[in-house]
Motif scaffolding. Structure first.
Motif, PDB file in Angstrom:
ATOM      1  N   GLN A  73      45.842-121.882  17.009  1.00 17.21           N
ATOM      2  CA  GLN A  73      44.713-121.026  16.666  1.00 17.21           C
ATOM      3  C   GLN A  73      43.575-121.915  16.170  1.00 17.21           C
ATOM      4  N   PRO A  74      42.834-122.472  17.098  1.00 18.23           N
ATOM      5  CA  PRO A  74      41.750-123.387  16.714  1.00 18.23           C
ATOM      6  C   PRO A  74      40.657-122.645  15.949  1.00 18.23           C
ATOM      7  N   PRO A  75      39.885-123.394  15.211  1.00 20.05           N
ATOM      8  CA  PRO A  75      38.796-122.750  14.473  1.00 20.05           C
ATOM      9  C   PRO A  75      37.793-122.109  15.429  1.00 20.05           C
ATOM     10  N   PHE A  76      37.297-120.943  15.032  1.00 20.31           N
ATOM     11  CA  PHE A  76      36.371-120.208  15.891  1.00 20.31           C
ATOM     12  C   PHE A  76      35.153-119.806  15.074  1.00 20.31           C
ATOM     13  N   ASN A  77      34.016-120.254  15.524  1.00 21.56           N
ATOM     14  CA  ASN A  77      32.773-119.952  14.827  1.00 21.56           C
ATOM     15  C   ASN A  77      31.868-119.034  15.643  1.00 21.56           C
ATOM     16  N   GLY A  78      32.404-118.503  16.748  1.00 19.45           N
ATOM     17  CA  GLY A  78      31.589-117.661  17.615  1.00 19.45           C
ATOM     18  C   GLY A  78      31.513-116.216  17.112  1.00 19.45           C
ATOM     19  N   ASP A  79      30.969-115.382  17.984  1.00 15.15           N
ATOM     20  CA  ASP A  79      30.778-113.962  17.661  1.00 15.15           C
ATOM     21  C   ASP A  79      32.049-113.189  18.019  1.00 15.15           C
ATOM     22  N   ARG A  80      32.723-112.664  17.000  1.00 15.23           N
ATOM     23  CA  ARG A  80      33.965-111.925  17.242  1.00 15.23           C
ATOM     24  C   ARG A  80      33.714-110.616  18.003  1.00 15.23           C
ATOM     25  N   VAL A  81      32.517-110.090  17.884  1.00 15.17           N
ATOM     26  CA  VAL A  81      32.189-108.870  18.645  1.00 15.17           C
ATOM     27  C   VAL A  81      32.227-109.170  20.138  1.00 15.17           C
ATOM     28  N   ASN A  82      31.699-110.339  20.494  1.00 13.20           N
ATOM     29  CA  ASN A  82      31.739-110.735  21.908  1.00 13.20           C
ATOM     30  C   ASN A  82      33.174-110.963  22.373  1.00 13.20           C
ATOM     31  N   VAL A  83      34.002-111.507  21.461  1.00 15.98           N
ATOM     32  CA  VAL A  83      35.410-111.730  21.793  1.00 15.98           C
ATOM     33  C   VAL A  83      36.103-110.396  22.077  1.00 15.98           C
ATOM     34  N   LYS A  84      35.857-109.432  21.200  1.00 13.70           N
ATOM     35  CA  LYS A  84      36.469-108.117  21.383  1.00 13.70           C
ATOM     36  C   LYS A  84      35.992-107.464  22.685  1.00 13.70           C
ATOM     37  N   ARG A  85      34.680-107.651  22.965  1.00 15.95           N
ATOM     38  CA  ARG A  85      34.126-107.083  24.192  1.00 15.95           C
ATOM     39  C   ARG A  85      34.782-107.702  25.424  1.00 15.95           C
ATOM     40  N   GLU A  86      34.985-109.034  25.378  1.00 11.20           N
ATOM     41  CA  GLU A  86      35.619-109.721  26.501  1.00 11.20           C
ATOM     42  C   GLU A  86      37.078-109.297  26.648  1.00 11.20           C
ATOM     43  N   MET A  87      37.751-109.110  25.486  1.00  6.81           N
ATOM     44  CA  MET A  87      39.148-108.675  25.521  1.00  6.81           C
ATOM     45  C   MET A  87      39.261-107.290  26.162  1.00  6.81           C
ATOM     46  N   GLU A  88      38.375-106.375  25.768  1.00  5.44           N
ATOM     47  CA  GLU A  88      38.392-105.029  26.345  1.00  5.44           C
ATOM     48  C   GLU A  88      38.087-105.069  27.844  1.00  5.44           C
ATOM     49  N   LYS A  89      37.223-106.002  28.217  1.00  5.76           N
ATOM     50  CA  LYS A  89      36.881-106.153  29.622  1.00  5.76           C
ATOM     51  C   LYS A  89      38.105-106.559  30.437  1.00  5.76           C
ATOM     52  N   ARG A  90      38.872-107.502  29.869  1.00  2.00           N
ATOM     53  CA  ARG A  90      40.062-107.970  30.589  1.00  2.00           C
ATOM     54  C   ARG A  90      41.163-106.900  30.606  1.00  2.00           C
ATOM     55  N   LEU A  91      41.306-106.178  29.496  1.00  2.23           N
ATOM     56  CA  LEU A  91      42.284-105.087  29.476  1.00  2.23           C
ATOM     57  C   LEU A  91      41.907-103.998  30.480  1.00  2.23           C
ATOM     58  N   LYS A  92      40.604-103.777  30.606  1.00  3.95           N
ATOM     59  CA  LYS A  92      40.128-102.801  31.579  1.00  3.95           C
ATOM     60  C   LYS A  92      40.505-103.230  32.994  1.00  3.95           C
TER      61      LYS A  92
END
Length: 223
Positions: A185-204
């Motif tokens: 679990q490397p350090p993450f300094n990005g936007d978690r909202v974008n991560v969630k959006r990408e995750m939902e995109k892949r689940l879709k």
């Protein structure tokens, strides 16, 4: 010579019934009705017209009329028992209660007991035929349902297989990423909202794959 007379209403010229009538006359007409030797000799001539002449002669006397009546009754019985009439005589015994019930049924329906029995048999055959058709329909329905169940199982297997393949690929990419980054679990300094959006995109995308598989197998997809 045989005199020409009109045809008998109760005896057709067509067919061989007149022969039966002539044989009946020869066997059952007594000597007093036969008259003189000329008539007796004439009766030995076969033919419908000869039967008509004999009947006309019989009807000239009271005893002759009675004989013709008996002849007509005998002819009706002959027709009734005739194989060409589609009937065959049979004899059987019935319990008294059944016999009484049959008589009441025939009387209530204003038919003969023979007709009542015929209707009962016909109704039974109809019921058996309908039951057989219903049973056949049920068997066909069960067969179709069994086939549909088998197809559903195959569709679910295909849907599960497709989902597992996608998850295997996703897991493979995650493992490759972890090993490349040398961190689970490397350090993450990005936007978690974008991560969630990408995750939902892949689940879709996974759900879309499942929907396509379900559509190909005529199976409702699961969200």
């Amino acid at each position: 010579m045989t005199k020409e007379r009109s045809e008998l209403k109760w005896l057709s010229r067509v067919g061989g019934e007149w022969r039966w009538v002539q044989q009946y006359i020869s066997r059952h007409a007594d000597a007093s009705m036969r008259g003189g030797t000329d008539r007796f000799a004439r009766r030995k001539v076969e033919g419908y017209d000869q039967v008509v002449v004999d009947i006309a002669d019989f009807e000239l006397t009271t005893e002759g009329l009675k004989f013709v009546t008996r002849l007509k009754n005998a002819l009706r019985q002959h027709r009734y028992r005739s194989a060409s009439n589609g009937r065959k005589p049979c004899t059987f015994s019935l319990p008294n209660t059944t016999r009484a019930s049959l008589s009441r049924r025939a009387k209530d329906n204003r038919v003969t007991e023979t007709e009542a029995i015929t209707r009962l048999i016909d109704d039974t055959e109809w019921a058996v035929r309908k039951h057989s058709e219903r049973e056949k329909t049920l068997k066909t329905t069960l067969t179709l349902e069994r086939m549909r169940s088998e197809l559903t199982i195959e569709a679910l297997k295909a849907q599960l297989e497709g989902t597992m393949k996608y998850l295997e690929r996703s897991t493979e990419l995650v493992v490759m990423w972890e090993q490349a980054m040398d961190s689970e679990q490397p350090p993450f300094n990005g936007d978690r909202v974008n991560v969630k959006r990408e995750m939902e995109k892949r689940l879709k995308k996974v759900k879309a794959v499942n929907a396509i598989i379900a559509l190909n197998h005529d199976l409702p997809s699961r969200d």
